[in-house]
Design a protein around this motif. Structure first.
Motif, mmCIF file in Angstrom:
data_model
loop_
_atom_site.group_PDB
_atom_site.id
_atom_site.type_symbol
_atom_site.label_atom_id
_atom_site.label_comp_id
_atom_site.label_asym_id
_atom_site.label_seq_id
_atom_site.Cartn_x
_atom_site.Cartn_y
_atom_site.Cartn_z
ATOM 1 N N TYR A 40 0.835 -1.197 0.000
ATOM 2 C CA TYR A 40 0.000 0.000 0.000
ATOM 3 C C TYR A 40 0.872 1.251 0.000
ATOM 4 O O TYR A 40 1.825 1.347 0.778
ATOM 5 C CB TYR A 40 -0.903 0.036 1.241
ATOM 6 N N GLU A 94 -3.274 -0.038 -3.787
ATOM 7 C CA GLU A 94 -2.911 -1.380 -3.352
ATOM 8 C C GLU A 94 -2.293 -2.099 -4.534
ATOM 9 O O GLU A 94 -2.948 -2.293 -5.559
ATOM 10 C CB GLU A 94 -4.147 -2.147 -2.884
ATOM 11 N N ALA A 111 -7.247 1.283 -3.155
ATOM 12 C CA ALA A 111 -7.534 0.419 -1.999
ATOM 13 C C ALA A 111 -9.031 0.404 -1.701
ATOM 14 O O ALA A 111 -9.689 1.443 -1.703
ATOM 15 C CB ALA A 111 -6.750 0.882 -0.783
ATOM 16 N N ASP A 156 2.382 -1.758 4.432
ATOM 17 C CA ASP A 156 1.492 -0.608 4.334
ATOM 18 C C ASP A 156 2.261 0.685 4.601
ATOM 19 O O ASP A 156 2.406 1.090 5.739
ATOM 20 C CB ASP A 156 0.341 -0.776 5.331
ATOM 21 N N TYR A 173 -2.910 2.892 5.599
ATOM 22 C CA TYR A 173 -4.278 2.566 5.221
ATOM 23 C C TYR A 173 -4.918 1.555 6.154
ATOM 24 O O TYR A 173 -6.045 1.742 6.615
ATOM 25 C CB TYR A 173 -4.284 2.038 3.774
ATOM 26 N N LEU A 174 -4.208 0.482 6.434
ATOM 27 C CA LEU A 174 -4.804 -0.593 7.232
ATOM 28 C C LEU A 174 -5.006 -0.189 8.694
ATOM 29 O O LEU A 174 -5.971 -0.610 9.323
ATOM 30 C CB LEU A 174 -3.946 -1.855 7.136
ATOM 31 N N SER A 175 -4.129 0.669 9.203
ATOM 32 C CA SER A 175 -4.302 1.097 10.593
ATOM 33 C C SER A 175 -5.426 2.117 10.724
ATOM 34 O O SER A 175 -5.991 2.282 11.804
ATOM 35 C CB SER A 175 -2.997 1.691 11.137
ATOM 36 N N ALA A 188 -8.203 1.924 8.765
ATOM 37 C CA ALA A 188 -9.459 1.275 8.353
ATOM 38 C C ALA A 188 -10.208 0.703 9.531
ATOM 39 O O ALA A 188 -9.741 0.462 10.580
ATOM 40 C CB ALA A 188 -9.162 0.185 7.348
#
Length: 149
Positions: free
Chosen positions: A8, A75, A97, A141, A145-147, A149
């Motif tokens: 990402y 992504e 993403a 990442d 992004y993942l943290s 979401a």
């Protein structure tokens, strides 16, 4: 089927034109970043730093399907397409993403070389095995992004 390796990144302002669309040339950099992180995930981080693992890009084809824009999180998924005697081919697909639509895809062929002489060298059995296995489910990442979401 397991997820491929995913990388990402967030599109920065300076990577875009006046309409805030990513310059086509920037995708080469994005592809390189995704592949570098894929190879790290395979356990080759230190070997890339020391040049024990050295390779040269010999062909890259890219197809764009839709634009990426400023501040999009992209992504990139990386998979191995093929392995030859001295070369390997990796495929990278980019999506915004959270959206399943592929906006850009690339196939890159690398040739392994000796870092001192730049002569071709064979793909070792261990590397062949790692490339075939890939890094399913692993992700890096750099966008946060993942943290978020």
């Amino acid at each position: 089927m397991s997820q491929p390796f995913r990388y990402y990144l967030r599109v920065r302002y300076g990577e875009c034109d006046a309409q805030k669309v990513v310059f086509n040339a920037r995708y080469g950099e994005y592809i390189d970043l995704a592949i570098t992180e894929f190879l790290r995930a395979l356990g080759y981080g230190e070997q890339m730093v020391t040049a024990e693992l050295d390779f040269q890009l010999v062909r890259q084809t890219t197809q764009w399907r839709a634009p990426a824009r400023y501040d999009n999180v992209l992504e990139g998924s990386v998979t191995t397409m093929g392995i030859g005697n001295t070369s390997f081919t990796l495929r990278v697909e980019f999506r915004v993403a959270g959206n399943p639509m592929v906006i850009c895809e690339s196939e890159t062929v690398y040739v392994l070389v000796d870092h001192a002489t730049l002569t071709k060298r064979p793909v070792a059995a261990d590397m062949r095995e790692r490339l075939e296995r890939g890094a399913p489910g692993r992700m890096i990442d750099h966008a946060g992004y993942l943290s978020a979401a």
